[in-house]
Write an enzyme that holds these catalytic residues in place. Sequence first.
Site, PDB file in Angstrom:
ATOM      1  N   ARG A  52       0.831  -1.208   0.000  1.00 63.00           N
ATOM      2  CA  ARG A  52       0.000   0.000   0.000  1.00 63.00           C
ATOM      3  C   ARG A  52       0.861   1.253   0.000  1.00 63.00           C
ATOM      4  O   ARG A  52       0.541   2.246  -0.658  1.00 63.00           O
ATOM      5  CB  ARG A  52      -0.970  -0.013   1.192  1.00 63.00           C
ATOM      6  CG  ARG A  52      -2.008   1.087   1.113  1.00 63.00           C
ATOM      7  CD  ARG A  52      -3.118   0.947   2.149  1.00 63.00           C
ATOM      8  NE  ARG A  52      -2.620   1.146   3.506  1.00 63.00           N
ATOM      9  CZ  ARG A  52      -3.379   1.036   4.595  1.00 63.00           C
ATOM     10  NH1 ARG A  52      -4.651   0.688   4.492  1.00 63.00           N
ATOM     11  NH2 ARG A  52      -2.858   1.231   5.795  1.00 63.00           N
ATOM     12  N   LYS A 151      -2.676   7.024   1.164  1.00 62.04           N
ATOM     13  CA  LYS A 151      -2.389   7.381   2.557  1.00 62.04           C
ATOM     14  C   LYS A 151      -1.304   8.457   2.509  1.00 62.04           C
ATOM     15  O   LYS A 151      -0.118   8.172   2.640  1.00 62.04           O
ATOM     16  CB  LYS A 151      -1.953   6.136   3.334  1.00 62.04           C
ATOM     17  CG  LYS A 151      -2.455   6.153   4.762  1.00 62.04           C
ATOM     18  CD  LYS A 151      -2.373   4.806   5.414  1.00 62.04           C
ATOM     19  CE  LYS A 151      -2.287   4.937   6.912  1.00 62.04           C
ATOM     20  NZ  LYS A 151      -3.380   5.629   7.571  1.00 62.04           N
ATOM     21  N   GLU A 184     -16.232   6.591   5.701  1.00 59.65           N
ATOM     22  CA  GLU A 184     -15.427   5.955   6.759  1.00 59.65           C
ATOM     23  C   GLU A 184     -15.293   6.953   7.898  1.00 59.65           C
ATOM     24  O   GLU A 184     -15.844   8.046   7.829  1.00 59.65           O
ATOM     25  CB  GLU A 184     -14.045   5.581   6.207  1.00 59.65           C
ATOM     26  CG  GLU A 184     -13.265   6.778   5.666  1.00 59.65           C
ATOM     27  CD  GLU A 184     -11.944   6.403   5.000  1.00 59.65           C
ATOM     28  OE1 GLU A 184     -11.385   5.362   5.341  1.00 59.65           O
ATOM     29  OE2 GLU A 184     -11.470   7.193   4.160  1.00 59.65           O
TER      30      GLU A 184
HETATM   31  N1  PXG Z   1      -9.431   5.065   7.137  1.00 61.32           N
HETATM   32  C1  PXG Z   1      -8.527   6.039   7.292  1.00 61.32           C
HETATM   33  C2  PXG Z   1      -8.816   7.381   6.775  1.00 61.32           C
HETATM   34  C3  PXG Z   1      -7.307   5.752   7.934  1.00 61.32           C
HETATM   35  O1  PXG Z   1      -6.393   6.699   8.092  1.00 61.32           O
HETATM   36  C4  PXG Z   1      -8.066   3.482   8.266  1.00 61.32           C
HETATM   37  C5  PXG Z   1      -9.235   3.808   7.599  1.00 61.32           C
HETATM   38  C6  PXG Z   1      -7.846   2.056   8.715  1.00 61.32           C
HETATM   39  O2  PXG Z   1      -6.898   1.429   7.870  1.00 61.32           O
HETATM   40  P1  PXG Z   1      -5.936   0.277   8.384  1.00 61.32           P
HETATM   41  O3  PXG Z   1      -5.155  -0.093   7.192  1.00 61.32           O
HETATM   42  O4  PXG Z   1      -5.124   0.843   9.509  1.00 61.32           O
HETATM   43  O5  PXG Z   1      -6.811  -0.812   8.849  1.00 61.32           O
HETATM   44  C7  PXG Z   1      -7.081   4.453   8.435  1.00 61.32           C
HETATM   45  C8  PXG Z   1      -5.792   4.122   9.122  1.00 61.32           C
HETATM   46  C9  PXG Z   1      -3.553   7.465  13.734  1.00 61.32           C
HETATM   47  C10 PXG Z   1      -3.540   6.381  12.753  1.00 61.32           C
HETATM   48  O6  PXG Z   1      -2.465   7.832  14.193  1.00 61.32           O
HETATM   49  C11 PXG Z   1      -4.540   6.247  11.814  1.00 61.32           C
HETATM   50  C12 PXG Z   1      -4.494   5.213  10.906  1.00 61.32           C
HETATM   51  C13 PXG Z   1      -3.497   4.307  10.936  1.00 61.32           C
HETATM   52  C14 PXG Z   1      -2.505   4.456  11.877  1.00 61.32           C
HETATM   53  C15 PXG Z   1      -2.527   5.501  12.793  1.00 61.32           C
HETATM   54  O7  PXG Z   1      -4.643   7.973  14.046  1.00 61.32           O
HETATM   55  N2  PXG Z   1      -5.496   5.158  10.027  1.00 61.32           N
END
Ligand code: PXG
Length: 288
Positions: A52, A151, A184
């Site tokens: 990713r 991301k 989301e």
């Molecule tokens: N949606 C968004 C917008 C994200 O940023 C997710 C869904 C979940 O994705 P994953 O691949 O983690 O299952 C994310 C991921 C933080 C932090 O510091 C946020 C994420 C990942 C790591 C840390 O708030 N978001």
Amino acid sequence: MSLKVYIAGKFVNKEDAKISVYDHGLLYGDGVFEGIRSYAGQVFRLTEHVDRLFESARAIHLVIPMTRQEVAQAIIDTLAVNNFTDAYIRAIVTRGAGSLGLDPRKTTDPQVIIITDTISLYPEEFYENGLAIITAGTIRNHPAALSPRIKSLNYLNNIMAKIEGTNAGCLEALMLNHAGYVAECTGDNIFIVKKGVVHTPSIDAGILDGITRGAVIDLATEKGLAVVERTMERHDILTADECFLTGTAAEVIPVTKLDGRPIGTGEVGPTTKMLRGAFQKMVRGEAY
Ligand code: PXG
């Protein structure tokens, strides 16, 4: 001993891990990142996270100056030098230092940075009683403006929604997409359970293709549940039996209230409990 950060191919003490103020990652949010977890010494879905990261980079026309294998190895090495077995990992690639202008061609040396640290989770009470969330007025980025599948280091869209949540006393906030459908949350994907069927917005709702989301879809399917990826309205959440969020930091966390209205019974439901339990075992390599 000071925490070690991987930067420019070396491990340096946390205090000495620095990049240029001319880096376009800072000047313009021009870069990409990943949030990853390791459990009991194993990095969870490392290949998917590295893939990713490279896809996000590709989408913003950024060439990472390492191979996928080298990035994966650097992540494992960063955990090892810090003696971490259960940790949070942040991998970052910036555009690199350039001139005071947008043009990425005027930058050199993208910076690959890997930080590992202990993870701060949502307080335990929210896993037991569920989160209350609100619907943010800030909609998710239009995919044609900046695809939510990237991301990127520009998280302002989500930060604006997060502030709305915080102001309403909530730890997460629901974001709708440009068409008014459920997208989301600010850092988590969303699921509902209705009549025993699991539903979640499809990727074309304009969301991050969450790795925890993918793992939970696999898990639910293995447990014999039907999983439907579809267009979802706020109505679907308000009339659901159960609701939960998935994310690297949150894992599987129940949601029991949206905009002050209880979801289902207002208590954490059995499917959410089952999936959370199974997820916790799966990430530790235990039978689930
Ligand atoms: N949606 C968004 C917008 C994200 O940023 C997710 C869904 C979940 O994705 P994953 O691949 O983690 O299952 C994310 C991921 C933080 C932090 O510091 C946020 C994420 C990942 C790591 C840390 O708030 N978001």
